[in-house]
Design a protein around this motif. Structure first.
Motif, PDB file in Angstrom:
ATOM      1  N   ALA A  46       0.801  -1.222   0.000  1.00 58.31           N
ATOM      2  CA  ALA A  46       0.000   0.000   0.000  1.00 58.31           C
ATOM      3  C   ALA A  46       0.837   1.277   0.000  1.00 58.31           C
ATOM      4  CB  ALA A  46      -0.931   0.011   1.203  1.00 58.31           C
ATOM      5  N   ARG A  47       2.007   1.238   0.565  1.00 56.38           N
ATOM      6  CA  ARG A  47       2.818   2.452   0.670  1.00 56.38           C
ATOM      7  C   ARG A  47       3.455   2.794  -0.669  1.00 56.38           C
ATOM      8  NH1 ARG A  47       0.737   4.354   5.034  1.00 56.38           N
ATOM      9  NH2 ARG A  47       1.072   3.105   6.857  1.00 56.38           N
ATOM     10  N   SER A  48       3.400   4.039  -0.998  1.00 52.69           N
ATOM     11  CA  SER A  48       4.021   4.461  -2.255  1.00 52.69           C
ATOM     12  C   SER A  48       5.523   4.636  -2.066  1.00 52.69           C
ATOM     13  CB  SER A  48       3.406   5.776  -2.727  1.00 52.69           C
ATOM     14  OG  SER A  48       3.742   6.812  -1.827  1.00 52.69           O
ATOM     15  N   ALA A  49       6.241   4.598  -3.150  1.00 57.36           N
ATOM     16  CA  ALA A  49       7.699   4.693  -3.090  1.00 57.36           C
ATOM     17  C   ALA A  49       8.156   6.070  -2.632  1.00 57.36           C
ATOM     18  CB  ALA A  49       8.293   4.375  -4.452  1.00 57.36           C
ATOM     19  N   SER A  50       7.316   7.085  -2.789  1.00 62.88           N
ATOM     20  CA  SER A  50       7.725   8.424  -2.376  1.00 62.88           C
ATOM     21  C   SER A  50       7.667   8.593  -0.865  1.00 62.88           C
ATOM     22  CB  SER A  50       6.843   9.476  -3.052  1.00 62.88           C
ATOM     23  OG  SER A  50       5.509   9.324  -2.624  1.00 62.88           O
ATOM     24  N   ARG A  51       6.804   7.835  -0.196  1.00 58.99           N
ATOM     25  CA  ARG A  51       6.664   7.990   1.249  1.00 58.99           C
ATOM     26  C   ARG A  51       7.732   7.216   2.007  1.00 58.99           C
ATOM     27  NH1 ARG A  51       0.560   7.020   2.644  1.00 58.99           N
ATOM     28  NH2 ARG A  51       1.169   7.878   4.649  1.00 58.99           N
ATOM     29  N   ILE A  52       8.086   6.053   1.508  1.00 62.56           N
ATOM     30  CA  ILE A  52       9.148   5.267   2.129  1.00 62.56           C
ATOM     31  C   ILE A  52      10.087   4.806   1.040  1.00 62.56           C
ATOM     32  CG2 ILE A  52       7.770   4.467   4.082  1.00 62.56           C
ATOM     33  CD1 ILE A  52       7.407   1.842   2.581  1.00 62.56           C
ATOM     34  N   GLY A  53      11.265   4.439   1.393  1.00 61.57           N
ATOM     35  CA  GLY A  53      12.234   3.989   0.413  1.00 61.57           C
ATOM     36  C   GLY A  53      11.863   2.644  -0.175  1.00 61.57           C
TER      37      GLY A  53
END
Length: 138
Positions: free
Chosen positions: A64-71
């Motif tokens: 669910a997490r996008s690449a911009s929010r976490i590495g």
């Protein structure tokens, strides 16, 4: 349905299953009262199901997490943790289901074993999808 809603959907399905099982539990006879509670046969499958459930949650978060929010490396690590947790759930749940003596309600942990296998498969799928997505975006 978005993948972000998957952990909530899994929790709602589990709660609905417990709510539907409550009337059946009210009809337990005196003879089977020894199989209630946390028996030694239920501890292993329950812990295995919790490991697989943790894999589902971690796999859902990784997906669910996008690449911009976490590495992307963090997503890859979460995906691998979900894969390992799912593999543990499927393998250990299968072994415990194969060695259980009785059916559901006997205190041997057959229901927890099957739950661990199902949650393990879900964790494997989510971890695999997250791993493919992290490799593609890297």
């Amino acid at each position: 349905m978005s993948v972000r809603h998957l952990p909530a959907a899994v929790a709602a399905a589990m709660l609905a299953g417990f709510a539907l099982a409550a009337p059946a539990a009210a009809q337990v006879s005196v003879e089977s009262a020894a199989a209630t509670g946390m028996t030694s046969g239920r501890i292993g499958p329950s812990l295995t199901a919790l490991v697989a459930l943790a894999g589902v949650v971690i796999g859902g978060l990784a997906l669910a997490r996008s690449a911009s929010r976490i590495g992307t490396g963090n997503r890859g690590r979460r995906a691998i943790v979900a894969l390992v947790s799912g593999l543990i759930g499927v393998v250990v749940g299968g072994v415990l289901a194969a060695t259980a003596d009785g059916g559901p309600g006997t205190g041997n942990g057959i229901v927890g074993s099957w739950a661990a296998m199902v949650l393990g498969l879900i964790s494997l799928v989510l971890g695999g999808l997250a791993l493919v997505r992290s490799r593609r975006s890297a």
